[in-house]
Design a protein around this motif. Structure first.
Motif, mmCIF file in Angstrom:
data_model
loop_
_atom_site.group_PDB
_atom_site.id
_atom_site.type_symbol
_atom_site.label_atom_id
_atom_site.label_comp_id
_atom_site.label_asym_id
_atom_site.label_seq_id
_atom_site.Cartn_x
_atom_site.Cartn_y
_atom_site.Cartn_z
ATOM 1 N N ASP A 113 0.836 -1.210 0.000
ATOM 2 C CA ASP A 113 0.000 0.000 0.000
ATOM 3 C C ASP A 113 0.864 1.251 0.000
ATOM 4 N N LEU A 114 1.835 1.288 0.882
ATOM 5 C CA LEU A 114 2.661 2.485 1.046
ATOM 6 C C LEU A 114 3.565 2.709 -0.160
ATOM 7 N N ILE A 115 4.102 1.626 -0.726
ATOM 8 C CA ILE A 115 4.916 1.761 -1.936
ATOM 9 C C ILE A 115 4.032 2.236 -3.089
ATOM 10 N N GLY A 116 2.838 1.665 -3.201
ATOM 11 C CA GLY A 116 1.909 2.058 -4.251
ATOM 12 C C GLY A 116 1.570 3.538 -4.194
ATOM 13 N N GLN A 117 1.385 4.054 -2.977
ATOM 14 C CA GLN A 117 1.103 5.485 -2.819
ATOM 15 C C GLN A 117 2.280 6.317 -3.315
ATOM 16 N N HIS A 118 3.495 5.870 -3.054
ATOM 17 C CA HIS A 118 4.682 6.615 -3.461
ATOM 18 C C HIS A 118 4.874 6.628 -4.975
ATOM 19 N N ILE A 119 4.433 5.581 -5.664
ATOM 20 C CA ILE A 119 4.629 5.554 -7.116
ATOM 21 C C ILE A 119 3.425 6.130 -7.853
ATOM 22 N N GLY A 120 2.453 6.650 -7.097
ATOM 23 C CA GLY A 120 1.367 7.390 -7.713
ATOM 24 C C GLY A 120 0.110 6.600 -8.011
ATOM 25 N N LEU A 121 -0.037 5.405 -7.461
ATOM 26 C CA LEU A 121 -1.271 4.659 -7.682
ATOM 27 C C LEU A 121 -2.432 5.351 -6.970
ATOM 28 N N SER A 122 -3.550 5.459 -7.648
ATOM 29 C CA SER A 122 -4.717 6.117 -7.052
ATOM 30 C C SER A 122 -5.470 5.199 -6.103
ATOM 31 N N GLU A 123 -5.200 3.889 -6.187
ATOM 32 C CA GLU A 123 -5.845 2.909 -5.311
ATOM 33 C C GLU A 123 -4.899 1.742 -5.123
ATOM 34 N N PRO A 124 -5.036 0.997 -4.020
ATOM 35 C CA PRO A 124 -4.155 -0.155 -3.804
ATOM 36 C C PRO A 124 -4.401 -1.232 -4.854
ATOM 37 N N THR A 125 -3.374 -2.026 -5.121
ATOM 38 C CA THR A 125 -3.569 -3.185 -5.985
ATOM 39 C C THR A 125 -4.492 -4.171 -5.269
ATOM 40 N N LEU A 126 -5.406 -4.744 -6.009
ATOM 41 C CA LEU A 126 -6.364 -5.689 -5.433
ATOM 42 C C LEU A 126 -5.770 -7.087 -5.363
ATOM 43 N N PRO A 127 -6.227 -7.896 -4.383
ATOM 44 C CA PRO A 127 -5.826 -9.305 -4.377
ATOM 45 C C PRO A 127 -6.291 -9.969 -5.673
ATOM 46 N N TYR A 128 -5.476 -10.847 -6.214
ATOM 47 C CA TYR A 128 -5.857 -11.475 -7.474
ATOM 48 C C TYR A 128 -7.159 -12.259 -7.345
ATOM 49 N N LEU A 129 -7.425 -12.809 -6.174
ATOM 50 C CA LEU A 129 -8.622 -13.622 -5.985
ATOM 51 C C LEU A 129 -9.884 -12.785 -5.777
ATOM 52 N N SER A 130 -9.746 -11.475 -5.696
ATOM 53 C CA SER A 130 -10.900 -10.617 -5.496
ATOM 54 C C SER A 130 -11.761 -10.547 -6.754
ATOM 55 N N ASN A 131 -13.070 -10.607 -6.575
ATOM 56 C CA ASN A 131 -13.992 -10.477 -7.699
ATOM 57 C C ASN A 131 -13.986 -9.074 -8.295
ATOM 58 N N GLU A 132 -13.448 -8.110 -7.558
ATOM 59 C CA GLU A 132 -13.414 -6.725 -8.033
ATOM 60 C C GLU A 132 -12.311 -6.497 -9.062
ATOM 61 N N LEU A 133 -11.365 -7.431 -9.182
ATOM 62 C CA LEU A 133 -10.248 -7.245 -10.103
ATOM 63 C C LEU A 133 -10.685 -7.608 -11.521
ATOM 64 N N THR A 134 -11.346 -6.670 -12.157
ATOM 65 C CA THR A 134 -11.843 -6.874 -13.516
ATOM 66 C C THR A 134 -11.694 -5.587 -14.319
ATOM 67 N N GLY A 135 -11.854 -5.703 -15.639
ATOM 68 C CA GLY A 135 -11.881 -4.541 -16.508
ATOM 69 C C GLY A 135 -10.661 -3.653 -16.363
ATOM 70 N N GLN A 136 -10.915 -2.351 -16.273
ATOM 71 C CA GLN A 136 -9.840 -1.373 -16.226
ATOM 72 C C GLN A 136 -8.977 -1.488 -14.972
ATOM 73 N N LYS A 137 -9.510 -2.093 -13.916
ATOM 74 C CA LYS A 137 -8.723 -2.231 -12.686
ATOM 75 C C LYS A 137 -7.531 -3.163 -12.889
ATOM 76 N N LEU A 138 -7.589 -4.007 -13.920
ATOM 77 C CA LEU A 138 -6.455 -4.868 -14.224
ATOM 78 C C LEU A 138 -5.217 -4.056 -14.592
ATOM 79 N N LEU A 139 -5.433 -2.853 -15.118
ATOM 80 C CA LEU A 139 -4.315 -2.022 -15.545
ATOM 81 C C LEU A 139 -3.496 -1.483 -14.376
ATOM 82 N N VAL A 140 -4.096 -1.457 -13.188
ATOM 83 C CA VAL A 140 -3.387 -0.964 -11.999
ATOM 84 C C VAL A 140 -2.336 -1.978 -11.547
#
Length: 383
Positions: A95-122
């Motif tokens: 989370d903290l590294i992601g914030q430093h490199i400019g991610l607008s949201e944390p990377t999702l767990p691969y097993l999460s159902n929310e990891l679809t569509g454009q969120k894959l690009l994160v």
């Protein structure tokens, strides 16, 4: 007079028509912008592999005892203040590294159902609490995602990403991504030193075991490269003999357990040499190694200078040093997590991790090799 009037009339008509066309054009642009789905801003993707130090919640979806999906985990996690599967009071290392490199949201767990569509690009998080470099590490936790499974899911991810943006763009995203991998600690505390006479400790002495797991780690890192990773941040083993769990069970007066400390240091020496050799072999600084041992030891040996009241007692736990058993709703819980270096018997608090991330990005050669992450990011931006 009539001719001038006629000319002016024609000009007025033309100007009115041009205004109508212009207004229509603007209207069409606004309408299109409202209809076409917004895409994720073009930022560097982030992929995470490893164990509980970097698991963002994959184990929530698995039948395992290695989980952090119940209170008080997540007590400081914003904005929900609820457990997310992170082994932290709040944000964890990715989370903290992601914030430093400019991610607008944390990377999702691969097993999460929310990891679809454009969120894959994160990017995606493939980490799983309890695993190690070796496949027999963490067998007591039952079903966890060992490294060959994490890599298999990464291959699935790349296929899904290709379906979203095309194969060429998917390769570009993967090659340009930052990758974090954290492994090794569990091979000691949940394998070699798990019992006084573990199978691995009967098979190897400590230097032999370190050499053995480093040879396996080399295969893991090269597999990452084969899968397309070109910038990989590798964290070394932390001071495993100083965590509250070890102080509670192996320490007489709260001193760090020397045997485990020496094992972590020897492992790190071999890992740092491995990273140097791999980069030489590949002709590029693909792998960047962070000396997590020294980063942690700075606030463990001098907690007050970092604003901590203790680096021995976990915020959440029970027994000696709050280091016995798990962090649960029935555990002792400190009221202010920011003044504790350790959150539970094994994992740092968010506040402690913030110091570690500071060193990862801005640390000297004492902490980072061959260079810190800010330097790497600046170099990559200029390419």
């Amino acid at each position: 007079m009539c001719d001038n009037f006629s000319t002016n009339s024609h000009l007025n008509i033309i100007m009115r028509n041009m205004r109508v066309v212009f207004i229509t054009f603007i209207f069409v642009l606004v309408t299109i912008s409202m209809i076409v789905p917004k895409t994720v801003e073009a930022t560097r993707a982030f992929f995470v592999f490893g164990d509980s130090l970097v698991d963002n919640g994959n184990n929530n979806y698995l039948p395992t005892t290695a989980r952090a999906d119940s209170p008080p985990y997540g007590v400081d996690y914003m904005p929900t203040r609820r457990p997310s599967g992170r082994f932290s009071n709040g944000f964890n290392l990715p989370d903290l590294i992601g914030q430093h490199i400019g991610l607008s949201e944390p990377t999702l767990p691969y097993l999460s159902n929310e990891l679809t569509g454009q969120k894959l690009l994160v990017g995606a998080n493939f980490a799983s609490a309890g695993i190690g470099i070796l496949n027999d590490t963490g067998i007591q936790f039952v079903e966890i995602l060992r490294m060959f499974q994490q890599f298999s899911m990464f291959e699935q991810y790349k296929e899904r990403l290709s379906g979203e943006v095309g194969e060429v763009e998917a390769s570009r995203i993967v090659n340009g991504a930052l990758v974090l991998i954290t492994l090794g600690g569990n091979d000691f505390v949940n394998n070699y030193f798990l019992t006084p006479f573990s199978p691995r400790s009967r098979q190897f002495n400590v230097p032999q075991f370190c050499t053995y797991i480093i040879s396996h780690y080399q295969n893991i890192l090269m597999r990452l490269f084969e899968l397309g990773a070109r910038r990989v941040l590798v964290t070394g083993a932390g001071p495993l003999g100083c965590v509250p769990a070890q102080l509670a069970t192996r320490s007489l007066n709260g001193e760090c357990v020397n045997e485990i400390q020496q094992a972590a240091q020897f492992f790190n020496q071999l890992l740092f040499q491995l990273i140097k050799d791999l980069n030489t072999q590949l002709g590029s600084d693909v792998f960047i190694v962070a000396d997590a041992y020294q980063m942690n030891m700075n606030f463990i040996t001098n907690p007050q200078s970092f604003g901590f009241v203790t680096s021995k007692i976990a915020c959440c736990g029970q027994g000696r040093f709050n280091g016995v058993g798990l962090c649960t709703a029935l555990s002792n819980l400190c009221p202010n997590r920011d003044v504790y270096a350790f959150w539970d018997p094994f994992h740092p608090t968010q506040r402690a991790l913030e110091f570690i991330v500071r060193d990862i990005f801005n640390g000297t050669s004492e902490f980072m090799s061959p260079m810190n992450l800010s330097t790497i990011m600046a170099m990559d931006t200029s390419i």
